[in-house]
Design a protein around this motif. Structure first.
Motif, mmCIF file in Angstrom:
data_model
loop_
_atom_site.group_PDB
_atom_site.id
_atom_site.type_symbol
_atom_site.label_atom_id
_atom_site.label_comp_id
_atom_site.label_asym_id
_atom_site.label_seq_id
_atom_site.Cartn_x
_atom_site.Cartn_y
_atom_site.Cartn_z
ATOM 1 N N GLU A 92 0.831 -1.207 0.000
ATOM 2 C CA GLU A 92 0.000 0.000 0.000
ATOM 3 C C GLU A 92 0.867 1.258 0.000
ATOM 4 N N ILE A 93 0.323 2.316 -0.583
ATOM 5 C CA ILE A 93 1.009 3.604 -0.617
ATOM 6 C C ILE A 93 1.124 4.148 0.803
ATOM 7 N N ASP A 94 2.350 4.494 1.182
ATOM 8 C CA ASP A 94 2.614 5.001 2.530
ATOM 9 C C ASP A 94 2.960 6.481 2.415
ATOM 10 N N ALA A 95 1.935 7.333 2.528
ATOM 11 C CA ALA A 95 2.116 8.781 2.396
ATOM 12 C C ALA A 95 2.317 9.393 3.772
ATOM 13 N N GLN A 96 3.462 10.028 3.970
ATOM 14 C CA GLN A 96 3.799 10.688 5.232
ATOM 15 C C GLN A 96 4.143 12.145 4.951
ATOM 16 N N PRO A 97 4.341 12.950 5.994
ATOM 17 C CA PRO A 97 4.702 14.359 5.758
ATOM 18 C C PRO A 97 5.910 14.539 4.839
ATOM 19 N N GLY A 98 6.820 13.566 4.832
ATOM 20 C CA GLY A 98 7.993 13.643 3.969
ATOM 21 C C GLY A 98 7.751 13.128 2.565
ATOM 22 N N GLY A 99 6.481 12.829 2.224
ATOM 23 C CA GLY A 99 6.152 12.301 0.913
ATOM 24 C C GLY A 99 5.895 10.803 0.956
ATOM 25 N N ARG A 100 5.784 10.200 -0.250
ATOM 26 C CA ARG A 100 5.583 8.760 -0.316
ATOM 27 C C ARG A 100 6.857 8.040 0.125
ATOM 28 N N GLN A 101 6.662 7.078 1.018
ATOM 29 C CA GLN A 101 7.804 6.441 1.646
ATOM 30 C C GLN A 101 8.157 5.103 0.989
ATOM 31 N N ALA A 102 9.368 4.683 1.236
ATOM 32 C CA ALA A 102 9.859 3.387 0.767
ATOM 33 C C ALA A 102 10.584 2.703 1.915
ATOM 34 N N VAL A 103 10.572 1.386 1.897
ATOM 35 C CA VAL A 103 11.304 0.598 2.874
ATOM 36 C C VAL A 103 12.373 -0.200 2.137
ATOM 37 N N THR A 104 13.206 -0.896 2.883
ATOM 38 C CA THR A 104 14.233 -1.731 2.265
ATOM 39 C C THR A 104 14.111 -3.153 2.780
ATOM 40 N N MET A 105 14.543 -4.081 1.938
ATOM 41 C CA MET A 105 14.520 -5.501 2.255
ATOM 42 C C MET A 105 15.908 -6.074 2.027
ATOM 43 N N GLU A 106 16.232 -7.124 2.800
ATOM 44 C CA GLU A 106 17.462 -7.874 2.548
ATOM 45 C C GLU A 106 17.084 -9.289 2.152
ATOM 46 N N ASP A 107 17.575 -9.745 0.998
ATOM 47 C CA ASP A 107 17.199 -11.074 0.533
ATOM 48 C C ASP A 107 18.191 -12.123 1.030
ATOM 49 N N SER A 108 17.989 -13.366 0.612
ATOM 50 C CA SER A 108 18.798 -14.472 1.113
ATOM 51 C C SER A 108 20.249 -14.400 0.672
ATOM 52 N N THR A 109 20.544 -13.591 -0.357
ATOM 53 C CA THR A 109 21.920 -13.452 -0.819
ATOM 54 C C THR A 109 22.578 -12.202 -0.234
ATOM 55 N N ALA A 110 21.949 -11.608 0.792
ATOM 56 C CA ALA A 110 22.468 -10.426 1.496
ATOM 57 C C ALA A 110 22.486 -9.193 0.617
ATOM 58 N N CYS A 111 21.608 -9.145 -0.386
ATOM 59 C CA CYS A 111 21.450 -7.949 -1.210
ATOM 60 C C CYS A 111 20.274 -7.135 -0.675
ATOM 61 N N ILE A 112 20.469 -5.845 -0.551
ATOM 62 C CA ILE A 112 19.491 -4.952 0.065
ATOM 63 C C ILE A 112 18.930 -4.028 -1.010
ATOM 64 N N HIS A 113 17.605 -3.989 -1.114
ATOM 65 C CA HIS A 113 16.970 -3.204 -2.171
ATOM 66 C C HIS A 113 15.747 -2.479 -1.634
ATOM 67 N N GLY A 114 15.333 -1.442 -2.349
ATOM 68 C CA GLY A 114 14.183 -0.655 -1.948
ATOM 69 C C GLY A 114 12.870 -1.279 -2.370
ATOM 70 N N SER A 115 11.793 -0.884 -1.686
ATOM 71 C CA SER A 115 10.453 -1.397 -1.986
ATOM 72 C C SER A 115 9.429 -0.300 -1.706
ATOM 73 N N LYS A 116 8.562 -0.037 -2.695
ATOM 74 C CA LYS A 116 7.498 0.960 -2.553
ATOM 75 C C LYS A 116 6.142 0.306 -2.733
ATOM 76 N N GLY A 117 5.152 0.835 -2.030
ATOM 77 C CA GLY A 117 3.785 0.386 -2.228
ATOM 78 C C GLY A 117 3.111 1.147 -3.349
ATOM 79 N N TYR A 118 2.200 0.458 -4.065
ATOM 80 C CA TYR A 118 1.517 1.099 -5.195
ATOM 81 C C TYR A 118 -0.013 1.004 -5.102
ATOM 82 N N ALA A 119 -0.525 0.252 -4.142
ATOM 83 C CA ALA A 119 -1.976 0.110 -3.999
ATOM 84 C C ALA A 119 -2.520 1.187 -3.053
ATOM 85 N N GLU A 120 -3.733 1.636 -3.348
ATOM 86 C CA GLU A 120 -4.376 2.584 -2.437
ATOM 87 C C GLU A 120 -4.645 1.895 -1.099
ATOM 88 N N PRO A 121 -4.405 2.568 0.023
ATOM 89 C CA PRO A 121 -4.646 1.956 1.334
ATOM 90 C C PRO A 121 -6.091 1.513 1.495
#
Length: 500
Positions: A254-283
């Motif tokens: 889901e879209i995470d809209a905060q005072p700083g704008g639309r937010q993104a989080v990060t994930m770490e996969d099984s190979t220790a690679c870290i990447h960003g993730s954004k929501g695109y669905a309406e809450p």
């Protein structure tokens, strides 16, 4: 092009343990070339690789290159000579010919009493061919959760020695606690004995995921407070404490809209690679809060103000949280906010990938297991005692069940099935599609029973049964866990079948 060979599993629920051990023995017995003396010089123990019960006396001053090859051969051969199949011999030869190989494992290795040792045996096998620290090689755990690895990377742990306490103290002006926290098994023990009185969960379906379901559900209702921060309802919301709160939150899609704008989080996969993730669905609702916003609100309401911590800023702009992570772990997370969006993410530094061994000798160490069984305390001489392996269907994610069909195994319309070897069905006087119950086969005074399984003839090892998680969790004793990691040993549970 990589060679692909399909090998049937080792004839035991401890497939990872037995297979890795057997492959190692075959490599040595058939003198399949290792990666040369230089590799062993860098990887051998400084006091030699001695067998568990070597007939030869250990030298007073063993040489660096002292490798007890005969001992290693004999130790593995003693326990595998009656069960090593042609398939495993072929697997060993294929592995021996491969230029590079990866060891990819999941809960089938870790969910045993000797789960940590089982992974170490796999590492030994990789080290024997130099398959650590070179392209196309290495070891990779398949995680069953979206960020279970990433949370440990940033210090979310019950073990204070894994946290950079001095750095946190310098950054935020407080004294980080040094008391050990509770892992899953220890938390359950505390709930059962009454020493744990409250439980706050960030997501999950804890009561459905843990062993000892019947006792745990009864004790859970005696908790004074339970709080669930959740995206969807589950059983843990109807099995609750005396005072219970459900705090709905935004999901990652889901879209995470905060005072700083639309937010993104990060994930770490099984190979220790870290990447960003954004929501695109309406809450689902305009009233939903994000998890960071909920945690920050609880912190502001319960903790004394700290001028070095701006909870509102962290909740309103997740980039500032990543800046804080970078300040705490500068070597791993330098330029965090910029690198999270590079294709494939950025790789967290892992010393072994560069053959940097953080040991007293600066060399990789082969680790000798303490025993020759993955589950020594549940081995049974009674032929009616079976070993239950819990597993997932294709239509579930952890405890979330999306449907009652399992395309992997040809099951439709139910999850209450018991996969059995056809010879075991005949030996125990059962029949395909018969309804049976399972009862625990441990001598601890606790009655454990799950009823209404349908027998399904399937290609599982003789003496073993397959059933779904979490339906089979009531059969797993809380004490039946990996000795060192405390992971529930759900791949080798002693049970008996009772005809319905």
């Amino acid at each position: 092009m990589a060679e692909r060979v399909t090998i049937k599993p080792y004839a035991s629920p401890a497939g990872g343990w037995g297979s890795a051990r057997s492959l190692t023995e075959i490599l040595l017995r058939e003198q399949i070339p290792l990666s040369g003396a230089a590799m062993l010089m860098h990887q051998n123990k400084p006091d030699g690789f001695m067998r568990v019960s070597c007939a030869w006396a250990k030298p007073e001053k063993p040489a660096v290159f002292e490798y007890c090859e005969n001992g290693a051969k004999a130790t593995a051969w003693e326990v595998t000579r009656k069960r090593v199949t042609a398939d495993l011999s072929q697997a060993a030869r294929t592995y021996g010919r491969a230029r590079s190989a990866m060891g990819v494992y999941g809960m089938g290795l870790t969910q045993h009493r000797m789960g940590v040792e089982t992974v170490q045996v796999l590492v030994n096998l990789l080290l024997l061919r130099g398959n650590i620290g070179r392209p196309g090689a290495g070891i990779c755990p398949v995680r069953g959760h979206s960020n279970v690895q990433g949370q440990r990377t940033v210090g979310i742990t019950e073990k204070p020695e894994l946290v950079p306490s001095d750095r946190l103290k310098a950054l935020y002006g407080f004294e980080p606690p040094q008391e050990k926290g509770l892992n899953t098994v220890e938390a359950c023990e505390g709930i059962l004995d009454g020493s744990v009185r409250a439980f706050v969960a960030l997501g999950g379906n804890f009561i459905r995921a843990v062993p000892e379901t019947v006792l745990m559900e009864a004790a859970w209702r005696k908790l004074r407070l339970t709080v669930q921060v959740s995206t969807k309802l589950n059983r843990n919301h109807v099995i609750h404490g005396e005072i219970a709160y459900i705090l709905p939150c935004l999901g990652r899609i889901e879209i995470d809209a905060q005072p700083g704008g639309r937010q993104a989080v990060t994930m770490e996969d099984s190979t220790a690679c870290i990447h960003g993730s954004k929501g695109y669905a309406e809450p689902a609702s305009r009233h939903l809060l994000s998890e960071p916003r909920i945690v920050a609100g609880i912190a502001k309401a319960t903790l004394a103000p700290n001028p070095r911590i701006d909870w509102d800023r962290w909740a309103g702009d997740y980039a500032s949280v990543r800046d804080a992570i970078e300040a705490t772990y500068p070597s791993e997370f330098n330029d965090f906010n910029a690198r999270m969006w590079q294709p494939g993410g950025f790789r967290r530094p892992i010393p072994a990938a560069g053959r940097v061994w953080r040991t007293p000798t600066g060399k990789a160490h082969f680790v000798t297991p303490r025993g020759l069984s993955a589950d020594p305390d549940t081995e049974q001489a009674d032929p009616e005692v079976m070993r239950l392996i819990t597993m997932r269907s294709n239509d579930q994610f952890n405890t979330t069940i999306y449907g009652y069909d399992d395309r992997f195994r040809g099951v439709k319309g139910t999850r209450m099935v018991l996969f059995m070897n056809r010879r075991d069905i005949e030996r125990l006087g059962l029949r395909d599609a018969q309804t049976v119950d399972l009862v625990g086969a441990t001598d601890d005074g606790v009655e454990r029973r799950v009823t209404g399984f349908r027998v399904v003839a399937y290609d599982v090892p003789e003496g073993c049964l397959g059933g779904y998680h979490p339906e089979c969790n009531p059969l797993i004793p809380l004490w039946h866990h990996a000795e060192r990691s405390k992971v529930p040993a759900a791949k080798s549970v002693p049970v008996r079948i009772r005809a319905g």
